[in-house]
Design a protein around this motif. Structure first.
Motif, PDB file in Angstrom:
ATOM      1  N   TYR A  45      10.768  -3.669  11.002  1.00 19.85           N
ATOM      2  CA  TYR A  45      11.654  -3.033  10.226  1.00 19.85           C
ATOM      3  C   TYR A  45      12.834  -4.132   9.900  1.00 19.85           C
ATOM      4  O   TYR A  45      13.870  -3.607   9.179  1.00 19.85           O
ATOM      5  CB  TYR A  45      12.108  -2.153  11.162  1.00 19.85           C
ATOM      6  CG  TYR A  45      11.159  -0.800  10.933  1.00 19.85           C
ATOM      7  CD1 TYR A  45      11.583   0.283  10.298  1.00 19.85           C
ATOM      8  CD2 TYR A  45      10.127  -0.928  12.121  1.00 19.85           C
ATOM      9  CE1 TYR A  45      10.499   1.207  10.359  1.00 19.85           C
ATOM     10  CE2 TYR A  45       9.367   0.244  12.322  1.00 19.85           C
ATOM     11  CZ  TYR A  45       9.375   1.245  11.331  1.00 19.85           C
ATOM     12  OH  TYR A  45       8.540   2.251  11.437  1.00 19.85           O
ATOM     13  N   ILE A  83      16.796   3.141  19.050  1.00 17.62           N
ATOM     14  CA  ILE A  83      16.640   2.952  17.545  1.00 17.62           C
ATOM     15  C   ILE A  83      15.932   3.860  16.712  1.00 17.62           C
ATOM     16  O   ILE A  83      14.878   4.230  17.125  1.00 17.62           O
ATOM     17  CB  ILE A  83      16.080   1.438  17.442  1.00 17.62           C
ATOM     18  CG1 ILE A  83      16.913   0.356  18.440  1.00 17.62           C
ATOM     19  CG2 ILE A  83      16.109   1.037  16.110  1.00 17.62           C
ATOM     20  CD1 ILE A  83      15.891  -0.948  18.460  1.00 17.62           C
ATOM     21  N   GLN A  84      16.683   4.368  15.725  1.00 18.08           N
ATOM     22  CA  GLN A  84      16.099   5.526  14.926  1.00 18.08           C
ATOM     23  C   GLN A  84      14.947   4.578  13.648  1.00 18.08           C
ATOM     24  O   GLN A  84      15.962   3.652  13.199  1.00 18.08           O
ATOM     25  CB  GLN A  84      16.857   6.260  14.117  1.00 18.08           C
ATOM     26  CG  GLN A  84      17.044   7.482  14.833  1.00 18.08           C
ATOM     27  CD  GLN A  84      18.111   8.236  14.117  1.00 18.08           C
ATOM     28  OE1 GLN A  84      19.291   8.207  14.368  1.00 18.08           O
ATOM     29  NE2 GLN A  84      17.611   8.974  12.812  1.00 18.08           N
ATOM     30  N   LEU A  85      13.886   4.606  13.549  1.00 17.99           N
ATOM     31  CA  LEU A  85      13.086   3.947  12.605  1.00 17.99           C
ATOM     32  C   LEU A  85      12.660   4.717  11.657  1.00 17.99           C
ATOM     33  O   LEU A  85      12.253   5.868  11.873  1.00 17.99           O
ATOM     34  CB  LEU A  85      11.848   3.167  13.280  1.00 17.99           C
ATOM     35  CG  LEU A  85      12.230   2.282  14.585  1.00 17.99           C
ATOM     36  CD1 LEU A  85      11.167   1.803  15.360  1.00 17.99           C
ATOM     37  CD2 LEU A  85      12.869   0.953  14.303  1.00 17.99           C
ATOM     38  N   LEU A  86      12.601   4.513  10.487  1.00 16.89           N
ATOM     39  CA  LEU A  86      12.265   5.408   9.412  1.00 16.89           C
ATOM     40  C   LEU A  86      10.801   4.965   8.933  1.00 16.89           C
ATOM     41  O   LEU A  86      10.784   3.899   8.742  1.00 16.89           O
ATOM     42  CB  LEU A  86      13.115   5.413   8.353  1.00 16.89           C
ATOM     43  CG  LEU A  86      14.434   6.107   8.556  1.00 16.89           C
ATOM     44  CD1 LEU A  86      15.412   5.808   7.072  1.00 16.89           C
ATOM     45  CD2 LEU A  86      14.519   7.023   8.956  1.00 16.89           C
ATOM     46  N   PRO A  87       9.627   5.933   9.313  1.00 18.50           N
ATOM     47  CA  PRO A  87       8.349   5.459   8.677  1.00 18.50           C
ATOM     48  C   PRO A  87       8.351   5.080   7.399  1.00 18.50           C
ATOM     49  O   PRO A  87       9.085   5.529   6.608  1.00 18.50           O
ATOM     50  CB  PRO A  87       7.617   6.674   8.873  1.00 18.50           C
ATOM     51  CG  PRO A  87       8.279   7.623   9.944  1.00 18.50           C
ATOM     52  CD  PRO A  87       9.918   7.295   9.720  1.00 18.50           C
ATOM     53  N   TYR A  98      14.010  13.426  14.967  1.00 18.62           N
ATOM     54  CA  TYR A  98      13.866  11.976  14.395  1.00 18.62           C
ATOM     55  C   TYR A  98      12.384  11.692  14.081  1.00 18.62           C
ATOM     56  O   TYR A  98      11.426  11.990  14.914  1.00 18.62           O
ATOM     57  CB  TYR A  98      14.480  10.936  15.450  1.00 18.62           C
ATOM     58  CG  TYR A  98      15.738  11.343  15.941  1.00 18.62           C
ATOM     59  CD1 TYR A  98      17.104  11.310  15.237  1.00 18.62           C
ATOM     60  CD2 TYR A  98      15.952  11.918  17.411  1.00 18.62           C
ATOM     61  CE1 TYR A  98      18.132  11.521  15.611  1.00 18.62           C
ATOM     62  CE2 TYR A  98      17.193  12.003  17.796  1.00 18.62           C
ATOM     63  CZ  TYR A  98      18.266  11.879  16.894  1.00 18.62           C
ATOM     64  OH  TYR A  98      19.509  12.254  17.388  1.00 18.62           O
ATOM     65  N   PRO A  99      12.218  11.160  12.874  1.00 16.98           N
ATOM     66  CA  PRO A  99      10.790  10.850  12.465  1.00 16.98           C
ATOM     67  C   PRO A  99      10.262   9.997  13.625  1.00 16.98           C
ATOM     68  O   PRO A  99       8.953  10.153  13.763  1.00 16.98           O
ATOM     69  CB  PRO A  99      10.669  10.261  11.166  1.00 16.98           C
ATOM     70  CG  PRO A  99      12.119  10.677  10.700  1.00 16.98           C
ATOM     71  CD  PRO A  99      13.168  11.177  11.791  1.00 16.98           C
ATOM     72  N   ARG A 100      11.162   8.948  13.926  1.00 20.67           N
ATOM     73  CA  ARG A 100      10.271   7.885  15.000  1.00 20.67           C
ATOM     74  C   ARG A 100      11.700   7.083  15.574  1.00 20.67           C
ATOM     75  O   ARG A 100      12.629   6.661  14.670  1.00 20.67           O
ATOM     76  CB  ARG A 100       9.558   6.780  14.035  1.00 20.67           C
ATOM     77  CG  ARG A 100       9.141   5.699  14.887  1.00 20.67           C
ATOM     78  CD  ARG A 100       8.113   4.712  14.042  1.00 20.67           C
ATOM     79  NE  ARG A 100       7.167   5.151  13.241  1.00 20.67           N
ATOM     80  CZ  ARG A 100       6.625   4.464  12.360  1.00 20.67           C
ATOM     81  NH1 ARG A 100       7.163   3.238  12.052  1.00 20.67           N
ATOM     82  NH2 ARG A 100       5.506   4.981  11.911  1.00 20.67           N
ATOM     83  N   ILE A 101      11.847   7.240  16.864  1.00 16.66           N
ATOM     84  CA  ILE A 101      12.731   6.498  17.797  1.00 16.66           C
ATOM     85  C   ILE A 101      11.860   5.567  18.805  1.00 16.66           C
ATOM     86  O   ILE A 101      10.867   5.787  19.240  1.00 16.66           O
ATOM     87  CB  ILE A 101      13.725   7.301  18.255  1.00 16.66           C
ATOM     88  CG1 ILE A 101      12.902   8.215  19.221  1.00 16.66           C
ATOM     89  CG2 ILE A 101      14.527   8.220  17.257  1.00 16.66           C
ATOM     90  CD1 ILE A 101      14.024   9.188  20.103  1.00 16.66           C
ATOM     91  N   LEU A 102      12.754   4.355  18.908  1.00 16.14           N
ATOM     92  CA  LEU A 102      12.343   3.414  19.910  1.00 16.14           C
ATOM     93  C   LEU A 102      13.689   3.528  21.081  1.00 16.14           C
ATOM     94  O   LEU A 102      14.484   3.441  20.945  1.00 16.14           O
ATOM     95  CB  LEU A 102      12.365   2.019  19.391  1.00 16.14           C
ATOM     96  CG  LEU A 102      11.691   1.265  20.376  1.00 16.14           C
ATOM     97  CD1 LEU A 102      11.421  -0.137  19.551  1.00 16.14           C
ATOM     98  CD2 LEU A 102      12.876   0.515  21.516  1.00 16.14           C
TER      99      LEU A 102
END
Lengths: 88, 88, 88, 88, 88, 88, 88
Positions: free
Chosen positions: A22, A80-84, E67-71
């Motif tokens: 990312y 941490i929010q990660l956007l696909p 959330y679409p994706r979180i760590l």
């Protein structure tokens, strides 16, 4: 239990490695004290220390401040929010 | 997922190495207890311990004190504000 | 980014090494619980454990107590005030 | 900065080694929760775990209890008061 | 004590290895601050860092956000709810 | 300072080794949250994890509960009361 | 001090090894936040991470919830209640 195929495919992959994918993209980080920082992640390391540029700081619903570049110490992070990415 | 070019370019770069590039420049450090210290960072190490000179201490909006030189213990740090250099 | 000369000069120097240079001089240590200890540092180690002699304990504005010699456990420390030496 | 002679003399000395010199003498230990224990230190280790005999427990100004022998877990310690020996 | 057969069968099996078997399945994670996240776990590592997709955030009885994706950083975790697989 | 004879006699002795000498005897453990457990210590390890049998739980002055056998996680411990043995 | 026979017999035995002997039996775990989980422990590791099946969650006197399978992160644990086996 029946071993699933997905396990063998995914074992060994590390979330922190996924984070490095990312780099140069927008992420949103929530700290344990509920402050949130959104911006372009330009660097990270194995302690989850993150360097974020054009960071916007939020507390609750409100925008509090902006920073050209901050280094967040990893051990303060909740998630941490990660956007696909497109195509994923 | 499609590996991005930026990943291969940036993997291995460490935020703490980026910090050493700010030696002899002004940084602003926010601690977990919300105290803020601004001054010239003259030294740092791998624990994020920082030595800051001409440090000004802030609490909320107010200036509280100044110190000729302080060593901040790394594990108190929430984030470090780094100012991008000219030409970056 | 443009590498700065100061980086190459300072990389590798460790704050804790800088602390050892203050042995036998007056330092002031602020702990995470806001107690402050001022006195002559006669010893230190890599955990930032410090031995201070003729230590004066302060809480807020007031002087609370004095101790001939105390060993402060490093992980309580928020920061150490170091006084630049003459000629620095 | 000018290197001071004291640095070269003292580098390498460890506070925890200094603690072992106080074995069989009276020390006073203040914990992070402000409880204080005074007694004869009969043993210690590299985690700052201490065994104290004839320990008196204080809270604020008052004496609370006495124990023939206690082992204090090092990571609770704020500081140890050491009494300089005659001739030091 | 009498050694039980089950001990010899299970010694050496690691819970974190068991977690990898839940990759690509729904889990529910409760953090130390009582926030709960439910979604498909797509990755995990030896620090219990987890990547969850289509994550729903709950606080108490209520749904707060998705959330679409979180760590999630592993050291915030209190427990992970794992759903036994069919046939187990 | 004058090195004392006792130092050379005691250096190297470890409190945790001293704890193993109390196996099968009654100890009293105070945790950081002020709960107290008293019983026969039947096992311990290098993390100060303790197994106590016939454990009585106290809170303040009152007895709260008893347990046939509990394993206390070492990092909760404030101190362990050890009773000197006859002949010591 | 007189070395006791029990010491030589028990030194080297590890509580965490003792925990593995309780695999497939009922245990009760109390966390630092006073939540309690009771169920069949089906797995554990060297960090005291535990997998519990048919887990019942208690808070104070009341039963709050049940879970088919949960993995409790070891560093949340205050103590584990172990029930002595018949014949011990």
């Amino acid at each position: 239990m029946t071993p699933s195929q997905s396990t063998s495919l995914n074992m060994g992959k590390k979330p922190l490695m996924m984070v490095t994918r990312y780099i140069n993209r927008v992420i949103k980080v929530r700290l344990k004290n509920d402050l949130v920082y959104e911006g372009v992640m330009v660097d990270c390391d194995g302690y989850m220390n993150l360097v974020i540029e054009k960071a916007v700081e939020y507390e609750g619903e409100g925008r509090k401040a902006t920073y050209p570049r901050i280094l967040i110490r990893g051990n303060n992070i909740m998630y941490i929010q990660l956007l696909p990415m497109l195509g994923e």
